[in-house]
Design an enzyme around this catalytic site. Sequence first.
Site, short mmCIF file in Angstrom:
data_model
loop_
_atom_site.label_atom_id
_atom_site.label_comp_id
_atom_site.label_asym_id
_atom_site.label_seq_id
_atom_site.Cartn_x
_atom_site.Cartn_y
_atom_site.Cartn_z
N ASP A 9 0.87 -1.22 -0.05
CA ASP A 9 -0.06 0.06 -0.07
C ASP A 9 1.08 1.26 -0.02
O ASP A 9 1.99 1.08 0.35
CB ASP A 9 -0.72 -0.09 1.23
N ASP A 11 0.17 4.94 1.01
CA ASP A 11 -0.14 5.86 2.10
C ASP A 11 0.07 5.24 3.60
O ASP A 11 -0.84 4.48 3.53
CB ASP A 11 -1.14 6.84 2.04
MG LIG Z 1 -2.59 3.26 3.67
#
Ligand SMILES: [Mg+2]
Length: 216
Positions: A9, A11
């Site tokens: 992922d 962020d």
């Molecule tokens: Mg995230």
Amino acid sequence: MKIKGLIFDLDGVLVSTEKNHFIAWKKTAERLGSDFTEMDNEQLKGISRVDSLKKIITLAGATVSTEYFEELLVFKNEIYLDSIRTLGPGDALAGVLELLQHAKAHDIKLGVGSSSKNANAILELLQIKDLFDAIIDGNGVSAPKPDPEVFLNAAQGMGLSAADCLVFEDAESGILAAKAGGFKVIATGNPHVAELADAYVDTLTDFNLSLYEKSL
Ligand SMILES: [Mg+2]
């Protein structure tokens, strides 16, 4: 068991732009005459821009036209993009570069599975974009997390199956997405979601791939 691919992922895992998102959403909420707190912000983690704005409008008790909705989306993104222009290689989270380099040295494929439509721009600012074999962002999926599509597309782009890959996530929706896709998941940076994942590390510095493989 040998892991053949790592999918990240963006962020909260590779970089943290939470503060940038928060400030941009706060300014958006102000246009709706509403306040927006860090607690409200918790509800937006791992959620797409459109769904985030829907939540903010609900929190504000407001109703907006389709045109104004679009205008607010653009407004938020402009503030956000302006604020992340200063990101650089030093802004990758702890342990990220080491893990990516370890993977590269061991012929392990690398992927990104993110809801962000700005993933490519951010990876370029961090100067790590070229390390990835597949980058699937918010532009490349029809169903957002917790649907597994983003991670399945990333695995496919890497030429691997879910069972060969490990996903790194910091949000509940992302962990559920990876699990639904048949991936093993390492949660990081967010102790609240530790129990949902197969393992938890505070930062990627604490993650040792060889040791993890031995535990499988
Ligand atoms: Mg995230």
